[in-house]
Write an enzyme that holds these catalytic residues in place. Structure first.
Site, short mmCIF file in Angstrom:
data_model
loop_
_atom_site.label_atom_id
_atom_site.label_comp_id
_atom_site.label_asym_id
_atom_site.label_seq_id
_atom_site.Cartn_x
_atom_site.Cartn_y
_atom_site.Cartn_z
CB VAL A 1 -2.32 0.62 11.34
CG1 VAL A 1 -1.12 0.16 10.31
CG2 VAL A 1 -3.16 -0.53 11.80
CB VAL B 1 -6.11 10.89 15.10
CG1 VAL B 1 -5.48 11.10 16.08
CG2 VAL B 1 -6.34 12.84 14.89
CB ALA C 1 -8.86 12.74 8.10
CG ASN D 1 -4.26 10.56 3.40
OD1 ASN D 1 -3.27 10.67 3.47
ND2 ASN D 1 -5.07 8.79 3.62
N GLY E 1 2.92 4.92 2.07
CA GLY E 1 3.71 3.75 2.60
C GLY E 1 2.92 3.09 3.29
CE LYS F 1 -0.41 9.84 1.18
NZ LYS F 1 -1.81 9.50 1.47
CG ASN G 1 -4.00 8.94 -1.41
OD1 ASN G 1 -2.75 8.56 -1.13
ND2 ASN G 1 -4.34 8.56 -0.47
CD GLU H 1 -3.26 4.93 -3.01
OE1 GLU H 1 -1.74 4.90 -2.42
OE2 GLU H 1 -3.42 4.13 -2.31
NE ARG I 1 -10.75 2.25 -5.40
CZ ARG I 1 -9.55 2.37 -4.42
NH1 ARG I 1 -9.73 2.93 -3.10
NH2 ARG I 1 -7.75 2.53 -4.98
C1 6PG Z 1 -0.76 5.34 1.20
C2 6PG Z 1 -2.35 4.88 0.81
C3 6PG Z 1 -3.23 5.59 2.17
C4 6PG Z 1 -5.29 5.04 1.47
C5 6PG Z 1 -5.18 4.02 1.65
C6 6PG Z 1 -6.50 3.78 1.78
O1 6PG Z 1 -0.31 6.32 0.64
O2 6PG Z 1 -0.38 5.40 1.92
O3 6PG Z 1 -2.34 6.12 -0.03
O4 6PG Z 1 -3.07 6.63 2.30
O5 6PG Z 1 -5.00 5.86 2.64
O6 6PG Z 1 -4.40 3.31 0.71
O7 6PG Z 1 -6.73 4.21 1.17
P1 6PG Z 1 -8.96 4.49 0.31
O8 6PG Z 1 -9.08 3.53 1.42
O9 6PG Z 1 -8.99 5.70 0.29
O10 6PG Z 1 -7.66 3.30 -0.37
#
Ligand code: 6PG
Length: 490
Positions: free
Chosen positions: A31, A94, A96, A122, A149, A202, A206, A209, A307
């Site tokens: 993707v 690919v 990680a 990642n 993104g 990064k 996350n 995030e 989680r």
């Molecule tokens: C981003 C996201 C992305 C991440 C997914 C799923 O910045 O585009 O952080 O990198 O891989 O959101 O992450 P999790 O499976 O750990 O929720």
């Protein structure tokens, strides 16, 4: 630049003149990879693409429409390499981990001096540093690049966090800035430091995030379980908040998610989704690195733990059976004042989580000698990435004014915002505690804030205990040096 499609058969290939070759290569048409390749092609850069399953490469190319003119599908790594103008930049998109090492091993013998391998997945920054060390002296250059993104970002403009040699970045800068998201015309792409700096930033992105998402979910939980609101009634609350200080991509999509119906059951989609969250590792790495460096990142840690506990559905069912229903506040529609408290509580929690995330980056910056540019990081997170928000503009401006700020909570503007918001956070955490509703990330944010502003804490007692059982010594408030207590003297 228009590029002819290269043949994918095993017949001898005619040497294409350099001018018709691709500017860059991309391996991995999942993707993220396929969307990134289309983005690169759309910006007018010819890109050679390769996927281990060649059927995927073929299908990708067939569906690329007009962009096919800038795409060169290749059936092997050797073919990919031969189609890129040297020195060749090649993006790996690919999974990680092992797959990255396999691709690097596969490429090593095919590449030449000064070619650049760019890992855009990642990756754990420690793996990135190991890969740098492994390629050292090989003549090849490595870049560890965080891309945020999701699918949409990859296709139309992600936020790009680059780590490695600055000179290597300069060689790919124009392509990367072309494909990156733009915030008021400024590309959300930057070189952040040597080695694993890009992947580390990064990772912390996350981690933040995770905290943002968890705190939003906790607020949703209060509205759902304390007031019995339906998803459709909660959506407008988030929609309204998205017009104010909480304006962000995650708040925006939360409103959209809450509005969506399930075509199968006719119920709100969110009500039909199992309450078991996945995680791929980056949030956990943020918490691990924070713990290893001794920097408190409790809101992020709690978001990761939440989680993990969510995934233990069976245990939670057993817990619910053992303890019965948690006491709940009386259901009634939330008053405007309560909704305002919720909004401010979320904002205060956000400030604490970002303060923690940036503090982790500051410590890593000195430990790994990266000199991470905090204002630039905030700036390239303003668009394209998952945590993009209005808040990041304030953050960027604050770091620009005070690059040496030790903690976000000490920057004037944030002091004012926190002074306004923390009483609400306190009321909401108290409400949730009395209602038996879990708000681990918001509670952690409040605990962090209250500890942070406590001039005289309680660690004096901890020190006394340590000295009592282990003669570890303590400092006195009235004289320098190490001291021991009179323990055991009656
Ligand atoms: C981003 C996201 C992305 C991440 C997914 C799923 O910045 O585009 O952080 O990198 O891989 O959101 O992450 P999790 O499976 O750990 O929720």
């Amino acid at each position: 630049m228009k590029v002819k499609t290269c043949k994918t058969t095993k017949t001898a290939r005619r040497e294409t003149p350099d001018m018709s070759k691709a500017e860059i290569g991309l391996i991995g048409l999942g993707v993220m990879g396929s969307n990134l390749a289309l983005n690169i092609a759309e910006k007018g850069h010819a890109v050679a693409v390769y996927n281990r399953t060649s059927a995927k490469t073929g299908a990708f190319f067939e569906n690329a429409g007009e962009l096919r003119q800038n795409l060169v599908p290749c059936a092997s790594l050797a073919e990919l390499v031969s189609q890129i103008k040297p020195p060749r930049p090649i993006i790996l998109m690919v999974q990680a981990g092992k797959a990255v090492d396999e691709q690097i091993d596969g490429l090593r013998d095919l590449l030449s001096q000064d070619d650049i391998i760019i890992d855009a997945g990642n990756a754990n920054f420690r793996d990135t540093m190991r890969r740098f060390a492994k390629l050292e002296g090989s003549g090849l250059t490595f870049i560890g690049m965080g891309v945020s993104g999701g699918e949409e970002g990859a296709r139309h403009g992600p936020s790009i966090m680059v780590g490695g040699k600055q000179e290597a970045y300069r060689r790919v800068e124009s392509i990367l800035t072309d494909i990156a998201a733009k915030y008021e015309g400024e590309p959300c792409c930057a070189w952040l430091g040597e080695g694993g700096a890009g992947h580390f930033v990064k990772t912390i992105h996350n981690g933040i995030e995770y905290a943002d998402m968890q705190m939003i979910a906790e607020i949703y939980g209060i509205l759902r379980d304390s007031f019995g609101l339906e998803a459709g009634d909660i959506a407008p609350v988030f929609e309204k908040w998205n017009e104010g200080r909480l304006n962000s991509y995650l708040i925006e999509i939360t409103a959209a998610v809450l509005k969506a119906g399930d075509p199968k059951s006719g119920k709100p989609m969110v009500d039909m989704i199992l309450d078991r969250a996945g995680q791929k590792g980056t949030g956990r790495w943020s918490a691990i690195e924070a713990l290893m460096m001794g920097v408190p990142a409790t809101a992020i840690e709690e978001a990761v733990a939440a989680r993990s506990l969510s995934a233990e559905k069976d245990q939670r069912l057993a817990g619910a059976a053992a303890y019965g229903k948690a006491p709940r506040a009386k259901a009634s529609s939330p008053e405007a004042d309560f909704l305002h408290d919720l909004e401010l509580a979320l904002f205060a929690g956000k400030i604490a989580a970002y303060a923690q995330g940036f503090a982790v980056m500051a410590e890593a910056s000195s430990e790994f000698k990266w000199q991470l540019p905090m204002a630039t990081i905030a700036r390239i997170w303003r668009a394209g990435c998952i945590i993009r928000s209005q808040f990041l503009s304030t953050l960027a401006a604050s770091f620009e004014a005070d690059a040496e700020a030790e903690n976000l909570l000490l920057i004037d503007e944030f002091v004012q915002m926190m002074k306004e918001a923390h009483p609400s956070l306190r009321r909401i955490v108290a409400h949730a505690a009395l209602a038996g509703l879990p708000v681990p990330a918001l509670s952690a944010a409040l605990g962090y804030f209250d500890s942070f502003r406590q001039a005289r804490g309680t660690a004096n007692l901890i020190q006394a205990q340590r000295d009592f059982f282990g003669a570890h010594g303590f400092e006195r408030i009235d004289e320098p040096g190490e001291h021991h207590g009179p323990w055991g003297q009656g």
